[in-house]
Design an enzyme around this catalytic site. Structure first.
Site, mmCIF file in Angstrom:
data_model
loop_
_atom_site.group_PDB
_atom_site.id
_atom_site.type_symbol
_atom_site.label_atom_id
_atom_site.label_comp_id
_atom_site.label_asym_id
_atom_site.label_seq_id
_atom_site.Cartn_x
_atom_site.Cartn_y
_atom_site.Cartn_z
ATOM 1 N N ARG A 104 0.857 -1.190 0.000
ATOM 2 C CA ARG A 104 0.000 0.000 0.000
ATOM 3 C C ARG A 104 0.891 1.238 0.000
ATOM 4 N NH1 ARG A 104 -5.182 0.301 0.563
ATOM 5 N NH2 ARG A 104 -5.342 -1.892 1.140
ATOM 6 N N THR A 108 -0.676 7.673 -0.902
ATOM 7 C CA THR A 108 -1.997 7.627 -1.558
ATOM 8 C C THR A 108 -2.890 6.534 -0.963
ATOM 9 O OG1 THR A 108 -1.297 5.997 -3.181
ATOM 10 C CG2 THR A 108 -0.951 8.318 -3.756
ATOM 11 N N ASP A 200 -3.813 -12.631 12.657
ATOM 12 C CA ASP A 200 -3.012 -12.322 11.475
ATOM 13 C C ASP A 200 -2.552 -13.626 10.821
ATOM 14 O OD1 ASP A 200 -0.626 -11.800 9.823
ATOM 15 O OD2 ASP A 200 -0.951 -9.740 10.473
ATOM 16 N N ASP A 203 1.343 -13.914 10.042
ATOM 17 C CA ASP A 203 2.169 -14.160 11.236
ATOM 18 C C ASP A 203 1.973 -15.567 11.757
ATOM 19 O OD1 ASP A 203 3.345 -11.706 11.214
ATOM 20 O OD2 ASP A 203 1.965 -10.795 12.655
HETATM 21 N N1 URA Z 1 -5.533 -10.228 7.370
HETATM 22 C C1 URA Z 1 -5.347 -11.127 8.347
HETATM 23 O O1 URA Z 1 -4.351 -11.843 8.374
HETATM 24 N N2 URA Z 1 -6.293 -11.239 9.303
HETATM 25 C C2 URA Z 1 -7.401 -10.471 9.322
HETATM 26 O O2 URA Z 1 -8.221 -10.634 10.221
HETATM 27 C C3 URA Z 1 -7.573 -9.523 8.281
HETATM 28 C C4 URA Z 1 -6.630 -9.421 7.318
#
Ligand code: URA
Length: 209
Positions: A104, A108, A200, A203
């Site tokens: 990203r 912008t 995540d 991760d």
């Molecule tokens: N990306 C992720 O890894 N988890 C989320 O909850 C949203 C986006």
């Protein structure tokens, strides 16, 4: 409007529950993502065309069916989409694999493609774009647009967990793209995480937290 297919197979649902648990470590998480992707691949390829062939069994000649040579491609969105690739390839080993990576722009906030390598004949293939989490839909939509810009016309999107916001965004931006999800969750929170989600995915897959 694209179709949304929520994969309600009991094995998929069971494995998604294990994936969500915060007690699940990276090794098991990776295995589950691969297994769920394989089961989703099975469902998402239900409509592949077949042709009649003849095979000789040890007993007699038999009329049988074989895939009618439709070419498939798999494109994981880096990095979390990588976790789904082997599961898909287990079932469709002849599929070619492309990769797309986005970041990203900090000013912008627009998604920018930093890497994209597709099979040379991608426009002739049915392309399955992979990303475990469909949150706002911003990256998925941009990735699909970048892939379309390279001439690909037939795209399906496979994710493990989707937020309604992401599904709406993809449907609006790409009404020609069907979406396959293992679970459709409640919402996004203020940090852009899917609720209840699984945290995540990157991760947890790669042990980077
Ligand atoms: N990306 C992720 O890894 N988890 C989320 O909850 C949203 C986006």
């Amino acid at each position: 409007m694209g179709q949304i297919y929520v994969m309600d197979h009991p094995l998929i649902q069971h494995k998604v529950s294990m994936l969500r648990s915060k007690e699940t470590g990276s090794k098991e998480f990776r295995e589950l993502v691969e297994e769920i992707a394989m089961l989703m691949c099975y469902e998402a390829t239900r409509d592949l065309p077949l042709e009649e062939i003849e095979v000789e069994t040890p007993v007699a000649k038999a009329k049988a069916k074989a895939l009618a040579g439709k070419k498939l491609g798999i494109v994981p969105i880096l990095r979390t989409g990588l976790g789904m690739v082997d599961g898909m390839l287990n079932l469709v080993p002849a599929a070619k694999v492309g990769h797309i990576g986005l970041y990203r722009d900090p000013e912008t906030l627009e998604p920018v493609e930093y890497y994209c390598k597709l099979p040379y004949d991608a426009p002739e293939r049915d392309i399955y774009v992979l990303d475990p989490m469909l949150a706002t839909g911003g990256s998925a939509s941009a990735a699909i647009q970048f892939i379309k810009d390279k001439g690909v016309q037939r795209i399906r999107f496979l994710c493990l967990i989707a937020a309604p916001e992401g599904v709406e965004r993809l449907n609006k931006d790409h009404p020609d793209v069907d979406i396959y999800v293992a679970a459709l969750d409640e919402k996004l929170n203020d940090h852009g995480y899917i609720v209840p989600g699984l945290g995540d995915a990157g991760d947890r897959l790669f042990g980077t937290k």
